[in-house]
Motif scaffolding. Structure first.
Motif, mmCIF file in Angstrom:
data_model
loop_
_atom_site.group_PDB
_atom_site.id
_atom_site.type_symbol
_atom_site.label_atom_id
_atom_site.label_comp_id
_atom_site.label_asym_id
_atom_site.label_seq_id
_atom_site.Cartn_x
_atom_site.Cartn_y
_atom_site.Cartn_z
ATOM 1 N N PHE A 14 12.473 53.986 3.626
ATOM 2 C CA PHE A 14 12.992 52.890 4.452
ATOM 3 C C PHE A 14 11.848 52.125 5.111
ATOM 4 O O PHE A 14 11.816 50.890 5.076
ATOM 5 N N ILE A 15 10.909 52.841 5.711
ATOM 6 C CA ILE A 15 9.770 52.206 6.378
ATOM 7 C C ILE A 15 8.993 51.332 5.393
ATOM 8 O O ILE A 15 8.650 50.182 5.698
ATOM 9 N N ASP B 243 16.479 41.501 9.573
ATOM 10 C CA ASP B 243 15.791 41.796 8.316
ATOM 11 C C ASP B 243 16.457 42.958 7.572
ATOM 12 O O ASP B 243 16.585 42.926 6.349
ATOM 13 N N ILE B 244 16.884 43.969 8.319
ATOM 14 C CA ILE B 244 17.563 45.116 7.710
ATOM 15 C C ILE B 244 18.882 44.662 7.068
ATOM 16 O O ILE B 244 19.187 45.024 5.928
ATOM 17 N N CYS B 245 19.653 43.863 7.811
ATOM 18 C CA CYS B 245 20.932 43.369 7.278
ATOM 19 C C CYS B 245 20.710 42.555 6.010
ATOM 20 O O CYS B 245 21.461 42.696 5.032
ATOM 21 N N ASN B 246 19.681 41.712 6.005
ATOM 22 C CA ASN B 246 19.394 40.903 4.822
ATOM 23 C C ASN B 246 18.933 41.770 3.651
ATOM 24 O O ASN B 246 19.377 41.566 2.522
ATOM 25 N N LYS B 247 18.065 42.717 3.908
ATOM 26 C CA LYS B 247 17.523 43.580 2.852
ATOM 27 C C LYS B 247 18.629 44.414 2.184
ATOM 28 O O LYS B 247 18.673 44.549 0.970
ATOM 29 N N PHE B 248 19.523 44.974 3.008
ATOM 30 C CA PHE B 248 20.569 45.847 2.489
ATOM 31 C C PHE B 248 21.891 45.124 2.251
ATOM 32 O O PHE B 248 22.886 45.758 1.894
ATOM 33 N N GLU B 249 21.893 43.809 2.471
ATOM 34 C CA GLU B 249 23.097 42.998 2.283
ATOM 35 C C GLU B 249 24.291 43.619 2.993
ATOM 36 O O GLU B 249 25.345 43.894 2.399
ATOM 37 N N CYS B 250 24.082 43.873 4.279
ATOM 38 C CA CYS B 250 25.137 44.499 5.086
ATOM 39 C C CYS B 250 25.326 43.716 6.382
ATOM 40 O O CYS B 250 24.628 42.734 6.628
ATOM 41 N N ALA C 189 10.018 52.442 13.534
ATOM 42 C CA ALA C 189 11.054 53.327 12.988
ATOM 43 C C ALA C 189 11.374 54.448 13.973
ATOM 44 O O ALA C 189 12.539 54.790 14.172
ATOM 45 N N ALA C 190 10.342 55.000 14.605
ATOM 46 C CA ALA C 190 10.559 56.076 15.581
ATOM 47 C C ALA C 190 11.419 55.585 16.745
ATOM 48 O O ALA C 190 12.284 56.322 17.234
#
Length: 86
Positions: A34-35, A61-68, A45-46
């Motif tokens: 993930f990191i 960025d996480i939502c865009n990367k994982f399409e969630c 991350a910690a």
């Protein structure tokens, strides 16, 4: 007495990254994977694993990367429940 007015002080344990942890399990992705995939530091991350403040940009960025959607990454912890869900 000095009051801490940083975003970290106001948002500590109001949000949980438990949904993200579940998402990573579903995708069979380790924390290190993930990191690396996100290009974030291990200290960022910690903070997430400890339910501490991170920028909304990283969450976006996480939502865009994982399409969630947002609730696939974080969930709100109601007042009084922060110690139970930490």
């Amino acid at each position: 007495m000095i009051q801490n007015t940083s975003p970290q002080a106001d948002n500590y344990n109001l949000w949980s990254f438990k949904p993200l942890k579940k998402l990573l399990v579903e995708k069979n992705m380790s924390k290190m994977d993930f990191i690396e995939a996100m290009g974030i530091s291990s200290s960022t991350a910690a903070k997430m694993w400890r339910n501490e403040y991170i920028s909304m940009k990283i969450i976006d960025d996480i939502c865009n990367k994982f399409e969630c959607i947002l609730t696939d990454v974080i969930e709100h912890i109601p007042d009084g429940d922060s110690k139970e869900n930490a």
